[in-house]
Motif scaffolding. Sequence first.
Motif, mmCIF file in Angstrom:
data_model
loop_
_atom_site.group_PDB
_atom_site.id
_atom_site.type_symbol
_atom_site.label_atom_id
_atom_site.label_comp_id
_atom_site.label_asym_id
_atom_site.label_seq_id
_atom_site.Cartn_x
_atom_site.Cartn_y
_atom_site.Cartn_z
ATOM 1 N N PRO A 75 145.415 87.139 17.439
ATOM 2 C CA PRO A 75 146.095 86.785 18.694
ATOM 3 C C PRO A 75 145.182 86.261 19.788
ATOM 4 O O PRO A 75 143.981 86.524 19.802
ATOM 5 N N TYR A 94 147.970 81.874 24.367
ATOM 6 C CA TYR A 94 148.859 81.010 23.601
ATOM 7 C C TYR A 94 150.204 80.855 24.317
ATOM 8 O O TYR A 94 150.761 81.814 24.845
ATOM 9 N N ASN A 139 152.536 80.409 19.804
ATOM 10 C CA ASN A 139 152.775 81.681 19.115
ATOM 11 C C ASN A 139 153.763 81.511 17.963
ATOM 12 O O ASN A 139 153.642 82.191 16.933
ATOM 13 N N TYR A 171 152.948 82.463 14.174
ATOM 14 C CA TYR A 171 153.846 83.294 13.370
ATOM 15 C C TYR A 171 154.171 82.614 12.036
ATOM 16 O O TYR A 171 154.169 83.258 10.978
ATOM 17 N N LYS A 212 145.096 93.513 16.916
ATOM 18 C CA LYS A 212 146.155 93.344 17.901
ATOM 19 C C LYS A 212 146.468 94.648 18.620
ATOM 20 O O LYS A 212 146.314 95.743 18.072
ATOM 21 N N ASN A 251 150.601 90.075 20.914
ATOM 22 C CA ASN A 251 149.997 88.758 21.103
ATOM 23 C C ASN A 251 148.659 88.851 21.837
ATOM 24 O O ASN A 251 148.089 87.828 22.228
#
Length: 360
Positions: free
Chosen positions: A279, A283, A288, A292, A319, A325
């Motif tokens: 992450p 972003y 993001n 993903y 994370k 994130n």
Amino acid sequence: MITHLSQGGSAVRIRIQNTFGSTPLTVDAATVAESGDGASLAGSAHRLTFDGHAKVVVPAGRQVWSDPARLATRPQDDVAVSLSVPGQLKPGEHGSAFRHNYLSPAGSGDHTGEASGSAYTQTVDSTYLVSAVDVLNPKLKGTVVAFGSSVVDGNGSTNCGPGCTELGTNRRWTDDLARRVVAEAPAGRQVAVANEGIGGTTSAAGCPGMPSSYKGLDALSRLDRDVLQLHGVTGVIYYYGTNDVGDNCTAQQIIDSYQAVFKRLHAAGIKVYVTPVTPRPGYTDPQNRARYTVDTYVKKFGDCAGQCDGVIDFDQVLKDPVKPNSLLAAYDNGDGIHANIAGQQAIADYISLPLITPGR
């Protein structure tokens, strides 16, 4: 130039690079020795030769390996490579040594055989000219290469907490992993660990936000030089994608680049272990979503839908479980992107040694 070894052996050889040079590089003399304090040597300097000759000329855009020199080393040793280079040149430089290296004044002569190090009066934090060091050890079962950008290179690995910096202590996660291999892997599963991280690079070519200075440094473009031309490579830990997402490559561009690299590695008989994109709090929502999508591909069936040999989930390690994130604060170097020393160790501790070390 000081190089930290992951494993030891009975001899060493070095690779001198002129990859980005526009003119030939001449090396009049070269030695290798056990490194002492600062620029000093802890043992005798061993003369290096190149096809039997003390002098070598490396053409522009090329690299040259030395002949083996009989120098006994142990795991985690530091070796000092000294080069005498005449004339003027703009040397190839790796800017993230995370330690001091040493230069003597221009025109001061050949000091490659001197043990005191007193001639090396300039300190730099980059590595010049030396791009690889091999050890001769028939008991090793191969080399695992960490391949990626600054998250592989070691950004954050000098950060030991507020107001604390460790320079030259080799705390990258690849260094931590190498120490784990030596301490924990059985004798029949010992491997070397090589770090092939270059900060700022991407897996995919042509990401819209990529600076022009990184053109030609995408994963596929540098795969031959930085992985396939190393010796004894059995596996690659592929930790790429953070800059791709940040530079606005699409998820499909990133996945396509992964698959092209994995195909080349598999064709060479090299196993590929992939980490999901980790992450960044900076972003955007579209970025993001791309992260993903890429991470879903990587994790599918635990082997990139059959296109890699395993997943090492550094995203899960780093994370923040409350803010997925973002990096966990305890592991954050302070930039929201790179792991500090504690995070580097956590990454190394997470890796399954039986996964990355081949059997007998």
